[in-house]
Design an enzyme around this catalytic site. Structure first.
Site: not given
Ligand SMILES: [Zn+2]
Ligand SMILES: [Zn+2]
Length: 284
Positions: A62, A64, A66-67, A157, A180, A245
């Site tokens: 996805h 976000h 942080d990914h 999510h 996530d 995570h």
């Protein structure tokens, strides 16, 4: 042959020592599949002994940050070293929507750097082989190479759209990477009988009162409660549950033990590992 699952990052957006951003590497022989590329993924892949030129494909769960914030680093690093390795561009598999848009645009800010490098060494501009698919409620195959397949399924999510989990099948292992998500039926079905489930983990039940009325209450609402996750892993008959995570990131073994206790209280009696960067699980 064996299948190996290596955590290239167990962290979250708030930095903590020793934890790179989200990422999982699954290897079967010469097949090397990377799932997400958070902060410092290139460094962790190198430490794991997998060169960027060895990656067969990369998969995004996805959009976000942080990914995906390590993704330009992976693509540019592979491009810069291509005059040595000659492996060509990387296939990046992404759900349609915002994540695909990010990948399509992610090299734009590097235009000046790319132009300068092409004046000197690089013969062709970097290319991202973007492969998109619709995030759907039932698993669909998104990649195959001989005996190794990757399937994707939509997870929960929300409010983030088009988030997916992946299932990787090799001749000797079934591995699921949750991305996530809240604890959900889609991941439970995908994980049925899996050898390894790498799942995001959030200590929602334990910290419910502590976060009440703070922004963390909202953040926790779209992550996977470790107690409910224990129930999922038990019902699905997962062989080895690997937590990543980690929210909040444990600072010592006592902190890790709290994650395990949550999973046990949820009903899972199988093997549990609380992820640390570069932890590797071998199957087969
Ligand atoms: Zn997320
Ligand atoms: Zn995340």
């Amino acid at each position: 042959m064996t299948t190996t699952v290596t955590l290239t990052g167990t962290g979250v957006p708030i930095p903590s020592p020793g934890r790179a951003g989200a990422g999982v590497l699954v290897r079967y022989g010469r097949t090397a599949l990377q799932f997400d590329a958070g902060r410092a993924t290139v460094l962790r892949l190198t430490e794991a002994g997998t060169g960027l030129h060895e990656l067969s494909a990369l998969f995004v769960t996805h959009v976000h940050s942080d990914h995906v914030m390590g993704l330009p680093d992976v693509v540019l690093g592979r491009w810069i070293q291509d005059h040595v390795w000659r492996t060509g561009p990387l296939e990046v598999h992404v759900p349609e929507g915002e994540a695909a848009g990010f990948v399509a645009r992610m090299l734009d800010p590097y235009a000046a750097d790319i132009a300068l490098r092409m004046e000197h060494v690089q013969e062709v501009p970097p290319e991202t082989r973007l492969r998109t698919f619709a995030a759907e409620a039932t698993p669909q195959e998104v990649w195959r190479d001989g005996e190794v397949t990757v399937e994707a399924v939509a997870v929960h999510h929300e409010p983030v759209p088009d988030a997916v989990a992946y299932r990787i099948r090799t001749p000797d292992a079934t591995v699921v990477v949750s991305g996530d998500t809240r604890v959900c039926e889609e991941v439970e079905e995908l994980s049925r009988g899996a050898d390894v489930l790498v799942h995001e983990a959030c200590r929602t039940t334990a910290l419910r009162e502590a976060v009440a009325g703070t922004p963390f209450e909202q953040i926790f609402s779209y992550h996977a409660d470790t107690v409910a996750l224990g129930g999922l892993a038990a019902r699905a008959g997962v062989g080895h549950l690997v937590l990543t995570h980690l929210i909040p990131a444990p600072e010592d073994e006592a902190g890790e033990a709290e994650f395990v206790a949550d999973v046990r209280s949820g009903g899972y009696g199988g093997r549990v590992s609380v992820g640390r960067d570069l932890m590797t699980v071998t199957v087969g």
